[in-house]
Structures are given as C-alpha cells and as structure tokens.
Design a protein around this motif. Structure first.
Motif, PDB file in Angstrom:
ATOM      1  N   TYR A 225      34.791  44.064 -67.049  1.00  0.00           N
ATOM      2  CA  TYR A 225      34.830  44.011 -65.598  1.00  0.00           C
ATOM      3  C   TYR A 225      35.528  45.283 -65.100  1.00  0.00           C
ATOM      4  O   TYR A 225      36.564  45.686 -65.631  1.00  0.00           O
TER       5      TYR A 225
ATOM      6  N   ASN B 139      27.111  42.984 -59.298  1.00  0.00           N
ATOM      7  CA  ASN B 139      27.682  44.212 -58.756  1.00  0.00           C
ATOM      8  C   ASN B 139      27.755  44.091 -57.229  1.00  0.00           C
ATOM      9  O   ASN B 139      26.752  43.809 -56.573  1.00  0.00           O
TER      10      ASN B 139
ATOM     11  N   LEU C 133      36.370  47.932 -61.526  1.00  0.00           N
ATOM     12  CA  LEU C 133      36.386  48.248 -60.098  1.00  0.00           C
ATOM     13  C   LEU C 133      36.406  49.768 -59.961  1.00  0.00           C
ATOM     14  O   LEU C 133      37.339  50.428 -60.424  1.00  0.00           O
TER      15      LEU C 133
ATOM     16  N   LEU D  76      32.487  46.799 -57.393  1.00  0.00           N
ATOM     17  CA  LEU D  76      32.983  45.842 -58.368  1.00  0.00           C
ATOM     18  C   LEU D  76      31.849  45.452 -59.296  1.00  0.00           C
ATOM     19  O   LEU D  76      30.815  44.934 -58.859  1.00  0.00           O
TER      20      LEU D  76
END
Length: 771
Positions: A724, A256, A726, A769
């Motif tokens: 994943y 992270n 964002l 992220l």
C-alpha cells in the motif's frame, strides 16, 4: 421523426450484433478444459537486487492461462496441458522473459525466473502496427507509445494533454470560448487522422470536436501512435496517422484513488479526481476494471476584459472494462463508459446563454461501449476476432453573440462499427508469414440542428470495407503489402487504397523502415464544420460546396531506428522523413456576411498541397534513476498554388497554423529512493494564423512568436503497509508563464484567434493512494 426511427433501428441492429457475439463467446465456453493434474510453481526474482518480485504476470504462451505472483513473489498455475511449453514472465519496466518447461501429468514442476529492469521508454509490446502483439523493434511501422509513466511525468489528466509529447504531434486550443482542441500529425489537421478506441473507429466528426479532452487518463492503459498510413487494417482516412487509445484491462486486484488540484495566479482552479479498481476471480478467468473520473475547471480570463480565454468545464466519466476467458484459447471482452461534459465560455456565466454578450455553451451526454470475441488455435496459427462498437452522443448547444435568443441547437450522433478479422500464420521458407483478412461496416448518423442559423444537417454515412494484407518476416526483414477496398455512400465508386511497408535490420539494434500509403477523404462534414465561433459580434458558419469532390492522398516515410546499451545505460535514436501529397485538397474560403452580421465560409476544393519534413527522437535511460526523452520536428506545409481564405488577405502558399519547428522534452530523475523529480517542456515555433475582423478593422494573417512551455513535478512515495502506497506530488505547469499577449478583447473579438500554450502558469498538488 425519420431520424429517430432510423436511430432506433440502428441501435437495435447493433444490439443484435452484441447479442450474437455474446452467444458466440459463451457457446465457446463448452470447449473441454484440461483434466490433467499437472501444475507449475515457482518464484520470480529481480536480477539486480535478488529480491522477490510481486505482481509479475506469468502466462502460458499461446493460451489465456496465466496468473500473477503474490506479494512474496511466488506463483502457482494449475491444470496445465502436458508436454513442452513456454512460460512468459512480464512486468512493467522489466524485460519480458520466456522460459521453456516440460509439464508432466500428475506432477508439480518448479520453475524459477530472474528478470532484469529496462526502460519503459525504449521497447514496448504494441498492437496498432498489425492488430496483434508485436515488439516495437520488430514492428514493420514505427509505433510510439505513451504510457502511464509519461502521464505522471507530464502531469496530464486527459488525452489532449498527453499527445504533445510525441514527435510530429501537436495539440492546440483553437477557441477561447469553448476550448475546442485540434490534433495535428505531421502538419496535417485533425480530420486527416483516425482516432481509435481499443482499435475501433468510433470517433465520429462530432466526437472529435471535444473528444480528446473528454477521455481521462484514468481509463487509459496506453496510447499508441503511428505517423502515416502504415497498415491496410485501418480506414483510408488515416492519412496523417493513427492514434489508438487502449483502455485498461484488469491484471490484479487493486484500488487507486487520486486527486490533483491546481490553481492559477488569478485564483482560477482545475480539480481532477480519479477512482480506479481492478477485481479478478481467483482462477483469473473473469476480471473487471472499474474507473471513474471527475474534472472541474473554472473559466480563466487572461486580459481581464470579462470574457473567457479558457472556458468553464465540468466533465464526469465512469465505466468498466470486463473480460471472460471462455477457454484457454478464447476470450470475451466488454467495455462501457458514460461521459457527461458541460462547458461554457464567453461572459456572464451566471446568466442564461442568450442573456450574455457572447456565449458558447455545450452539454454532452455520451454513451460508448464495445464487445469483442477473440479465438486462436492451439498451435497459434489461426486467429479470429469478431467485434462491435457503438457510441451515441447527445449535444445541446448555444453558439451566439449579441444576446441572440435563437442561437440554441441540438445535435444527435450515433456511430457503430462491426467487423470480423482472420489471421493465418504460416512458414514461408526462411520467413514467417501472417495473412490477415477482414471486413468492417461503419455507420454514422448525425443530425445537427440550429434553426436560428437555418441549419438542419442530417448526414447519414454508410461505409463498408474489406481489407487484406500479408506480412513476411524474420529477424532481419519484414515486408508488408496490403490494400483496403471501401464503398462510401457519398461516393459513386468504391475506393481501393494500397499500402506497403518494409523493415530491414542489418545489424542488431539498427532498424530501417520505409512505407507508402494512399488515402482519401469523402465530401462530408468534419469536426470544424460542427463548431460555430463568435467573431465581430456575430458568428462564423461553414457550409459545404455542392460540387465538393473527394480529396485523395499519397504518403511516403523513411526512417532509421537505433538501439544500444552501455551497461545499465540504454539508448534509442530515431530519425524519420515524411512526405504527403494531397490532391483536390479541401479549403475554407470566406464567402459572405449575412444581414445578421454572421460570417459564412465555404469548404471547397483547390488544386493540391503537400507536407514534408523530418521527425527526430532520442531516449536515454539509466535503470529507474534517470530517463530523458526528447523529440524535434521540422516540416514544411504548402499549397501548390497561392490561396487566399479572405478577400482582404493576399494569396500565399503556406498552410495556416502549421509551425515549421516544434519539439518536446521529458526528464525523470530519482536522486533518492521513492523521490522523483520530473521536468517537461514543449517548444512551438512561429506560425501563420488567421485573425478575423471585428476587434480589428479587417482580416489579417499574423506571424506568432516562439513559445517554450515548461513544467516541473516533484513526487514522493510513502509506503504505508506491505504494497500500500501514498504518493504526494506538487509542481508547476507553464513555469515561465508563456502565453499569447495580443488576445482580442470585448464583444467584437475573434474567438478563434488564439495560439500558444493552452494553460497559464498553474500550481498543483496531488495525492494518489494505491491499495
């Protein structure tokens, strides 16, 4: 020189304890592992959607054997002990599920689990109540939990920012030059509370001066708070309560990276960057959580007088927490972090401190670490924990005014704690019993040298303690009785502090609790004694009365806690009454002004004081779409007899800097998937604060206005690939720009004359992220 030798000896002694614990842990690894060819496989589903759940923790109850589901929601546990077992499925925001299963040798058994979503706010597993995992509803004391979800909602970056969002807790900035923060629990100053790091008391007096700002949220799994004494397992100085900062432990492989950048309307900035990673072996026997955080803040001058109202700040923290499962029933845990902290306030930051009109400059180098070895028997009736923790602080300081070249100082502080705890669980008629006994030794060596002010403090604290407590419990009742016996080297006689708590659950969801605790504070230096404030063109200094006596306390609490669900709506309401009486209470009284214009205060004893009031809290949640949390505190803080801190101020009973009312609110709304709107607010009622002469003609007491500090945060998750993600966020802190309007100006100001919200209106954007 003597201090250095003593310091080296103490460090070597602590290192010896570390080595012994390491040897013990690895020696235990020779326990025979299971050779059975018995396995368990299955998958986990979300009850509402029917979708497979990735990254759910799956654990064999009573052991260290466990795994997490993969990205498709499936799991596999190998080489399990045969027979009747219980499997625990847990995931943040979902109710923990326990399912029975029979493990058969030479076979692979299949077990499917379906878990349903609940609020993170309403029921958590906590450890601070009794130092082992307990559901919050079943804990004998009220334990409030600040989770990473709250950190996101309120956009906080350190412990100091987070603690305002609990009833009975208030964090305030008490110095415009250096940004010193102070935590108050139930109206009592920070010295009445115990700050723990992973349940270890390594926050010394020096560490407490700026420590709450020096622990970044990136390294924190959660913060547990107990108001009041509550348990004999913690030191007798936990009079107001306990704040237990629990660092993150690895649970799966991930990375992270996050950055939050903020700017005020005056163009000053505050930038915070975090990097976290979790790495685990395939068999999950070894894991490491790595963290790093860097924060840079420029100085803020509210009234444009050329002097800071928030100091320049540069803080960097990096460290790791590791574990090694030495067997199915034992685990070795290690944690280490290093922090560098630089802060500078006053004016003319480009010059050396002694060339400025006013300067408070500090450089901290902090090294802290701990090691713990935990073992429990196969029948889960015996538990042993051996631990040791160490923290070393080096501080270079300048507290000066009038371009004083002799106001430099140097501080060294080392704190070490070593302990052993044993718990025995046994049946007792219709109740289960838990007997806990332990011993703990804490050392603190502090040298605070400022030769320009003729101060050369060399304080050595040796505290040896032993405790015992027993808890009898079933679904309806919990009764806890315990005592702690401590020998403090500054006191002639040992001190025994008894504590007792009761939980009664007459019907499902309704919990009534009552508690009593006693405590004491020895006549030693505390955090405010190690801070030197600029005032009237000089500084203020604190010394201890040679006849200073220990301060003792008696506290009582009574609370009602109610949980109820209406379909997908979940609610929790809590009302708690508290009362603490302090005997021989410590009091700061103005003494004299020296030839250099420096003001001297003396810490002495006065007859007594009391603090009483009511905390109320409400939590309402509807799945992940809506949550509301709000709290309110009404309190009274009074001396038994009128007191005057200054020769020009009339005596009165009210304790300074303690508002009678304060509150908070947190709201989370997810109107559409992946988009969240978060609102937060803090109310600070009117209070009486001291204002020292310098900018004004003579000392006075000021009644402050009411402040309402509101903030908003918008966040959107962009799914990049598989899991994943964002997160993009933006928001405003102190939306109404509530800020003190009567700040002192210029070189003669009182740096401690500050109150209200610590930040002006601030705009921020963030990126996070998650891989």
């Amino acid at each position: 020189m003597i201090f250095k030798v003593h310091l080296i000896f103490k460090m070597r002694k602590s290192l010896f304890y570390f080595i012994c614990l390491l040897f013990l842990g690895f020696a235990t690894a020779v326990r025979a592992s299971y050779d059975y060819d018995a396995h368990l496989t299955g998958h986990v589903l979300d009850e509402a959607t029917g979708e497979h759940m990735p990254f759910v923790t799956v654990q064999l109850k009573g052991t260290n054997i466990g795994t997490v589901t993969d990205e498709s929601g499936h799991y596999l546990l190998k080489d399990l002990p045969v027979g009747h077992q219980t499997i625990i499925f847990s995931y943040t925001g979902y109710e923990t599920l326990e399912l029975p299963v029979t493990i058969v040798e030479d076979k692979t058994v299949e077990l499917k689990a379906v878990i349903h979503e609940i609020s993170q706010l309403l029921d958590n597993v906590v450890v601070t109540a009794n130092r082992y995992a307990t559901k919050r509803q079943e804990a004998v004391s009220i334990v409030n939990v600040l989770s990473p979800k709250l950190f996101e909602t309120a956009a906080v970056c350190c412990v100091a920012d987070a603690l305002n969002y609990q009833p009975g807790l208030r964090v305030e900035n008490t110095c415009t030059n250096c940004g010193k923060t102070e935590l108050r629990i139930n109206g009592l100053q920070g010295q009445y509370s115990q700050i723990l790091m992973d349940s270890r008391p390594v926050f010394s007096s020096l560490a407490s001066v700026y420590g709450l700002e020096q622990v970044p949220s990136a390294m924190i799994d959660r913060i547990e708070v107990i108001r009041g004494g509550g348990s004999a397992l913690f030191g007798a100085n936990a009079i107001a309560g306990v704040v237990n900062i629990i660092t993150k432990e690895p649970v799966r492989n991930f990375v992270n990276i996050a950055n939050t950048s903020a700017v005020t309307e005056k163009g000053t900035y505050d930038i915070n960057t975090d990097l976290n990673a979790s790495v685990m072996s395939e068999n999950r026997k070894i894991g490491a959580y790595l963290f790093a955080s860097h924060r840079t803040r420029s100085p803020y001058d509210r009234d444009d007088d050329g002097f800071s109202d928030l100091p320049l700040l540069r803080t960097t923290t990096a460290g790791a927490r590791l574990y090694f499962k030495t067997s199915a029933y034992s685990k070795l845990s290690l944690e280490y972090h290093h922090t560098t902290d630089y802060r500078r306030g006053g004016n003319h930051y480009e010059l050396e401190p002694h060339e400025a009109d006013i300067a408070e400059q500090l450089r901290h180098n902090i090294d802290a670490g701990s090691v713990a070895f935990d073992w429990f028997s196969e029948d889960n009736r015996h538990f042993v924990s051996a631990y040791s923790a160490l923290q070393h602080i080096g501080r270079e300081s300048y507290f000066g005014a009038g371009k004083d070249p002799f106001a430099y100082g140097r501080s060294k502080d080392i704190t070490s704690t070593t302990g052993l705890q044993y718990r025995f669980s046994y049946p007792c008629g219709r109740m289960d019993g838990d007997l806990t006994v332990g011993a703990e030794y804490t050392y603190n060596g502090l040298q605070d040298k400022m030769l320009g002010y003729n101060r050369d403090m060399n304080q050595q604290i040796h505290l040896a303690g032993a405790y015992a407590q027993n808890e009898w419990k079933n679904d309806q009742w919990s009764v806890l009785v315990g005592a702690r016996l401590e020998k403090h080297n500054l006191l002639a006689q040992p001190v025994c502090t008894p504590r007792a708590s009761v939980r009664y659950t007459p019907i499902g969801g309704l919990v009534v609790r009552a508690g009593y605790s006693s405590g004491y504070r020895p006549p030693q230096a505390y955090d405010e004694d190690l801070h030197v404030a600029a005032v009237g063109g000089g500084v203020s200094l604190i010394t201890l009365d040679k006849n200073l006596k220990p301060e003792t306390s008696h506290s009582a609490t009574l609370s009602v806690d109610y949980y109820h669900s209406f379909g997908k709506w979940e609610t929790n309401f809590t009302v708690e009454g508290f009362y603490t009486y302090l005997k021989d209470v410590f009091f700061l009284r103005e003494d004299s002004t020296d030839l250099a214009g420096n003001l001297h205060f003396t810490r002495t004893n006065v007859a007594g004081a009391w603090v009483g009031g009511i905390n109320a809290e409400a939590k309402i949640n509807y799945t992940s779409m809506f949550s509301l949390q709000l709290g309110y505190t009404w309190q009274q803080s009074r001396y038994v007899e009128p007191q005057a801190w200054s020769k020009t101020v009339a005596p009165q009973k009210k304790i300074l800097r303690t508002p009678d009312h304060y509150a908070y609110v947190l709201v989370d709304v997810e109107p559409v998937k992946d988009f969240t709107i978060s609102l937060n607010g803090k109310l600070t009622g009117s209070m009486l604060v001291p204002h020292l002469a310098g900018y004004i003609a003579q000392d006075e007491e000021v009644t402050t206005p009411v402040f309402w500090d509101m903030g908003i945060r918008l966040a959107y998750d962009i799914h990049l690939y598989k899991h994943y993600c964002l997160e993009v966020s933006a928001g405003v802190k102190n939306l109404l720009d509530q800020y003190q309007t009567d700040l002192d100006k210029g070189v003669d100001r009182d740096a401690d004359y500050i109150y209200g919200p610590s930040q002006p209106r601030t705009y921020f954007v963030g990126l996070s992220l998650k891989l």
